[in-house]
Design a protein around this motif. Structure first.
Motif, short mmCIF file in Angstrom:
data_model
loop_
_atom_site.label_atom_id
_atom_site.label_comp_id
_atom_site.label_asym_id
_atom_site.label_seq_id
_atom_site.Cartn_x
_atom_site.Cartn_y
_atom_site.Cartn_z
N PHE A 73 49.00 57.57 -39.84
CA PHE A 73 49.40 57.35 -38.46
C PHE A 73 48.38 56.49 -37.71
CE2 PHE A 73 49.64 58.35 -33.96
CZ PHE A 73 50.99 58.22 -33.71
N ALA A 74 47.10 56.83 -37.87
CA ALA A 74 46.06 56.05 -37.18
C ALA A 74 46.07 54.60 -37.65
CB ALA A 74 44.69 56.69 -37.44
N TRP A 75 46.27 54.41 -38.96
CA TRP A 75 46.32 53.05 -39.50
C TRP A 75 47.52 52.29 -38.92
CZ3 TRP A 75 50.02 50.65 -42.65
CH2 TRP A 75 49.65 49.41 -43.19
N SER A 76 48.67 52.95 -38.84
CA SER A 76 49.86 52.32 -38.29
C SER A 76 49.64 51.92 -36.84
CB SER A 76 51.07 53.26 -38.39
OG SER A 76 51.42 53.47 -39.73
N ASP A 77 49.07 52.82 -36.06
CA ASP A 77 48.76 52.50 -34.66
C ASP A 77 47.85 51.28 -34.57
OD1 ASP A 77 50.22 54.17 -33.09
OD2 ASP A 77 48.53 55.30 -32.30
N GLU A 78 46.83 51.27 -35.42
CA GLU A 78 45.84 50.20 -35.40
C GLU A 78 46.45 48.86 -35.79
OE1 GLU A 78 42.13 48.93 -38.24
OE2 GLU A 78 42.45 51.06 -37.85
N LYS A 79 47.24 48.86 -36.85
CA LYS A 79 47.78 47.62 -37.39
C LYS A 79 49.04 47.15 -36.65
CE LYS A 79 44.72 47.03 -40.56
NZ LYS A 79 43.79 45.88 -40.51
N LEU A 80 49.92 48.09 -36.33
CA LEU A 80 51.21 47.73 -35.77
C LEU A 80 51.13 47.48 -34.27
CD1 LEU A 80 51.96 48.86 -38.54
CD2 LEU A 80 53.97 49.91 -37.50
N ILE A 125 50.25 66.77 -37.26
CA ILE A 125 50.05 66.27 -35.90
C ILE A 125 48.62 65.74 -35.80
CG2 ILE A 125 50.15 66.79 -33.43
CD1 ILE A 125 51.91 69.17 -34.06
N PRO A 126 48.43 64.43 -35.96
CA PRO A 126 47.09 63.85 -35.91
C PRO A 126 46.41 64.07 -34.56
CG PRO A 126 48.67 62.31 -36.84
CD PRO A 126 49.46 63.43 -36.23
N GLU A 127 45.10 64.05 -34.58
CA GLU A 127 44.33 64.22 -33.35
C GLU A 127 44.67 63.15 -32.33
OE1 GLU A 127 42.24 66.61 -32.36
OE2 GLU A 127 42.71 67.72 -34.20
N SER A 128 44.96 61.94 -32.80
CA SER A 128 45.30 60.85 -31.87
C SER A 128 46.59 61.14 -31.12
CB SER A 128 45.42 59.53 -32.63
OG SER A 128 46.41 59.61 -33.64
N VAL A 129 47.53 61.83 -31.77
CA VAL A 129 48.79 62.19 -31.11
C VAL A 129 48.52 63.25 -30.04
CG1 VAL A 129 51.03 63.29 -31.43
CG2 VAL A 129 50.23 61.59 -33.06
N LEU A 130 47.72 64.24 -30.37
CA LEU A 130 47.38 65.29 -29.41
C LEU A 130 46.65 64.71 -28.21
CD1 LEU A 130 46.19 68.09 -31.87
CD2 LEU A 130 48.40 67.92 -30.70
N ALA A 131 45.80 63.73 -28.45
CA ALA A 131 45.07 63.09 -27.35
C ALA A 131 46.03 62.36 -26.41
CB ALA A 131 44.04 62.11 -27.91
N LYS A 132 47.05 61.71 -26.97
CA LYS A 132 48.05 61.02 -26.14
C LYS A 132 48.89 62.02 -25.36
CE LYS A 132 48.36 57.09 -29.27
NZ LYS A 132 49.17 56.43 -30.33
N ASP A 133 49.21 63.15 -26.00
CA ASP A 133 49.95 64.21 -25.30
C ASP A 133 49.17 64.64 -24.06
OD1 ASP A 133 51.78 64.11 -27.35
OD2 ASP A 133 51.11 65.96 -28.31
#
Length: 205
Positions: A73-80, A125-133
């Protein structure tokens, strides 16, 4: 800088580039495997074979299958989405940032769908998703302080879902929405909700 330090710096930069290239190759490989429908039945060795690297190299980056999936997920966010502002700073920015995010996802649908399906199927549920929540919740409670606490949490959850990659995937794969359709639908939904929330906040203040 003396010659020794120059060589060290060059070597360090080269290693970092090679490490990043290997990581990208691994992520591309696991994405292609998942796109084939093999979410539950692939191994770290399968990814190494697909990437054309040794198990040892694979292990240095991701020692377990779970670590590999959590990093997807983090990679997808970073690249996409690296060229898109996807984290709003204000309530009024949410519709625009969501629209930009969804259009950006359309450029790499296989990666985005593979990522979302994997997280959902594996209940990750990655930490990055929880942070956005948490960011969305803080925006609503900060700008609309008169809303009931529980209602504000519910509203933040709904708005967060409407702005998520999961919702984008449902609109595109289940309902067949194209970019114009989902951009229009999501913008309308978010603007309507935000307008209603502001009115409720005024009434309760």
């Amino acid at each position: 800088m003396d010659e020794s330090n120059k060589r060290k710096t060059y070597t360090s930069e080269l290693r970092n580039r090679q490490k990043e290239q290997t990581r990208d190759l691994i992520m591309e490989s696991v994405t292609s495997i998942i796109a084939e429908g093999r979410i539950h039945n692939f191994s770290v060795q399968d990814v190494a074979d697909r990437a054309g690297i040794s198990y040892g190299s694979m292990y240095r980056h991701f020692s377990t299958r779970e670590a590999l999936l959590e990093s997807l997920f983090a990679w997808s966010d970073e690249k996409l989405l690296s060229q898109v502002q996807i984290i709003p700073k204000t309530l009024d920015e949410i519709p625009e940032t969501t629209q930009k995010k969804m259009v950006a996802l359309e450029d790499y649908p296989e990666h985005a769908i593979a990522t979302v399906r994997t997280l959902t199927a594996m209940n990750i549920i990655p930490e990055s998703v929880l942070a956005k929540d948490e960011k969305f919740h803080k925006i609503i409670t900060g700008e609309l302080p008169s809303l009931d606490t529980d209602f504000a949490r519910q509203a933040a959850s709904v708005i967060r879902y409407l702005s998520s990659s999961v919702f984008w995937m449902h609109l595109t794969t289940r309902f067949g929405f194209g970019p114009d359709e989902y951009s229009s639908a999501v913008t309308w939904a978010l603007e309507t909700l935000i307008k209603d929330l502001k009115a409720r906040n005024e009434e309760q203040s």
